[in-house]
Design an enzyme around this catalytic site. Sequence first.
Site, PDB file in Angstrom:
ATOM      1  CB  CYS A 140      -0.729   0.010   0.857  1.00  0.00           C
ATOM      2  SG  CYS A 140      -0.380  -0.427   2.705  1.00  0.00           S
ATOM      3  CG  HIS A 221      -0.104   3.094   5.892  1.00  0.00           C
ATOM      4  ND1 HIS A 221       0.022   2.714   6.845  1.00  0.00           N
ATOM      5  CD2 HIS A 221      -1.029   2.734   5.043  1.00  0.00           C
ATOM      6  CE1 HIS A 221       0.061   1.560   6.944  1.00  0.00           C
ATOM      7  NE2 HIS A 221      -0.176   1.257   5.424  1.00  0.00           N
TER       8      HIS A 221
HETATM    9  P1  NAD Z   1      -5.368 -11.044   5.006  1.00  0.00           P
HETATM   10  O1  NAD Z   1      -4.404 -12.259   6.303  1.00  0.00           O
HETATM   11  O2  NAD Z   1      -6.226 -10.804   5.731  1.00  0.00           O
HETATM   12  O3  NAD Z   1      -6.533 -12.012   4.079  1.00  0.00           O
HETATM   13  C1  NAD Z   1      -5.491 -13.664   3.981  1.00  0.00           C
HETATM   14  C2  NAD Z   1      -5.754 -14.929   4.059  1.00  0.00           C
HETATM   15  O4  NAD Z   1      -5.275 -15.779   2.575  1.00  0.00           O
HETATM   16  C3  NAD Z   1      -6.945 -14.793   5.274  1.00  0.00           C
HETATM   17  O5  NAD Z   1      -7.879 -15.121   4.800  1.00  0.00           O
HETATM   18  C4  NAD Z   1      -5.753 -16.348   5.473  1.00  0.00           C
HETATM   19  O6  NAD Z   1      -7.165 -17.097   5.987  1.00  0.00           O
HETATM   20  C5  NAD Z   1      -5.901 -16.863   3.681  1.00  0.00           C
HETATM   21  N1  NAD Z   1      -5.484 -18.144   3.566  1.00  0.00           N
HETATM   22  C6  NAD Z   1      -4.263 -18.604   3.961  1.00  0.00           C
HETATM   23  N2  NAD Z   1      -2.586 -19.257   3.629  1.00  0.00           N
HETATM   24  C7  NAD Z   1      -3.899 -19.639   2.352  1.00  0.00           C
HETATM   25  C8  NAD Z   1      -3.819 -21.171   1.295  1.00  0.00           C
HETATM   26  N3  NAD Z   1      -2.533 -21.477   1.522  1.00  0.00           N
HETATM   27  N4  NAD Z   1      -4.696 -20.918   0.259  1.00  0.00           N
HETATM   28  C9  NAD Z   1      -6.098 -19.434  -0.194  1.00  0.00           C
HETATM   29  N5  NAD Z   1      -6.210 -18.391   1.607  1.00  0.00           N
HETATM   30  C10 NAD Z   1      -5.207 -18.762   2.292  1.00  0.00           C
HETATM   31  O7  NAD Z   1      -4.178 -10.723   4.676  1.00  0.00           O
HETATM   32  P2  NAD Z   1      -4.154  -9.072   3.673  1.00  0.00           P
HETATM   33  O8  NAD Z   1      -3.919  -8.625   4.384  1.00  0.00           O
HETATM   34  O9  NAD Z   1      -5.506  -9.686   2.810  1.00  0.00           O
HETATM   35  O10 NAD Z   1      -2.571  -9.137   2.677  1.00  0.00           O
HETATM   36  C11 NAD Z   1      -2.574 -10.775   1.987  1.00  0.00           C
HETATM   37  C12 NAD Z   1      -1.481  -9.980   1.027  1.00  0.00           C
HETATM   38  O11 NAD Z   1      -1.350  -8.663  -0.025  1.00  0.00           O
HETATM   39  C13 NAD Z   1      -0.283  -9.906   1.314  1.00  0.00           C
HETATM   40  O12 NAD Z   1       0.641  -9.741   0.894  1.00  0.00           O
HETATM   41  C14 NAD Z   1       0.035  -8.326   2.005  1.00  0.00           C
HETATM   42  O13 NAD Z   1       1.272  -7.588   2.305  1.00  0.00           O
HETATM   43  C15 NAD Z   1      -0.914  -7.891   0.975  1.00  0.00           C
HETATM   44  N6  NAD Z   1      -1.317  -6.667   1.310  1.00  0.00           N
HETATM   45  C16 NAD Z   1      -1.949  -5.771   2.714  1.00  0.00           C
HETATM   46  C17 NAD Z   1      -2.297  -4.172   2.594  1.00  0.00           C
HETATM   47  C18 NAD Z   1      -2.520  -4.478   4.229  1.00  0.00           C
HETATM   48  O14 NAD Z   1      -2.698  -3.365   4.537  1.00  0.00           O
HETATM   49  N7  NAD Z   1      -3.688  -5.141   4.815  1.00  0.00           N
HETATM   50  C19 NAD Z   1      -2.538  -3.534   1.863  1.00  0.00           C
HETATM   51  C20 NAD Z   1      -1.697  -4.315   0.670  1.00  0.00           C
HETATM   52  C21 NAD Z   1      -0.616  -5.237   0.684  1.00  0.00           C
END
Ligand code: NAD
Length: 344
Positions: A140, A221
């Site tokens: 982000c 942020h």
């Molecule tokens: P999150 O934990 O909210 O969601 C991830 C989901 O994936 C969960 O529901 C989890 O149960 C599921 N999961 C775990 N292992 C799995 C598998 N093997 N197969 C299928 N599903 C599985 O995480 P998020 O915040 O959505 O982050 C996801 C990605 O996006 C990460 O790389 C993170 O760095 C990136 N990201 C997050 C944000 C943020 O602020 N939340 C912002 C930008 C980028």
Amino acid sequence: MVYVGVVGYGTIGKRIADAILKQDDMKLVGIAKTKPDYEAYIATSKGMNIYTIPNKIKLFEEKGIKVKGVIEDLVTKCDVIIDATPASIGMRNKDQYYLKYNTKVIFQGGEKAEVADVSFVAQANYEEAIGKRFIRVVSCNTTGISRIVAAFRDNGLEIDKIRVFIIRRGADPKESGKGPINDILLNPPTLPSHHAFDVKTVIPNIDILTMAIAVPETLMHLHMVYIMFKKPISREHVMDILYKTPRIITLRADMGFKSIAQVVEWARDIGRTRYDVPENIIFEESVTVQDKELFLFMAIHQESIVVPENIDAIRASLNMLPKWSSIRKTDASLGLVQEGKKYG
Ligand code: NAD
């Protein structure tokens, strides 16, 4: 029509799945989840097909949630997979599933840059991602910084160096177990923070330094941005660029925008789902120019800023549309504020 699957249905994945449903050139084949929780019920109620890992099928069925297949089935049915699993699971999924098939994959910013052929921010380097098999949409904060750097670069303002001081939200709203709750964390304690390296994966030849702290709030942020340009600039020119650049909005303090909570309230009032703000928010009165120097406050909504980037990354990976056609199509479909529109 392009067939897309979303693996990982959390903060980022569920938003991307909803965004895919709004595209007329994409079809959501299904989503992959590991837990049969309320989010699985919601996905089902939206008509999404659910896939999971083999040893979880029974758990879903016990809760009355129909499973269409395992992740590998989803991968074989799709032209593109969005992997939105937690950091480093994407790399594991690449080895376990994606490399076996021809499906293109869009990873997220929690993965190391090496997971993909290119790190991506639509406005900064869409063309580099055209036809690529593996694309990583950066995190982000990195997306937000890359957008403004690209805006100045593409409008003839040459940046000498950029320094960004980032106040990070302590956790996402749903992450009840995370903090800090009564502290200011050096995040990380060493400099620069990873954001500087990450921006360079998108825009390599930039002199950038970032430092970050994490504070007890979950909304957005806040960046304190300092840019030194190679030549003197005018505030009017800077504002003109910010006004006309898609995915950047300027909000005015004299219209009531003096904090991130007020940005969130605005998003609620205009009916944004989940109060999402995928645009960079620039606090207009903070934009200050002194000769070659620019200072400003910028807010970044961590949960939604990468959503339009993922949609554009799908189009780039399959060479479906040129850069600006994709960006404008995505923004219109998701209801982003259109360029040239001043708020307040
Ligand atoms: P999150 O934990 O909210 O969601 C991830 C989901 O994936 C969960 O529901 C989890 O149960 C599921 N999961 C775990 N292992 C799995 C598998 N093997 N197969 C299928 N599903 C599985 O995480 P998020 O915040 O959505 O982050 C996801 C990605 O996006 C990460 O790389 C993170 O760095 C990136 N990201 C997050 C944000 C943020 O602020 N939340 C912002 C930008 C980028």
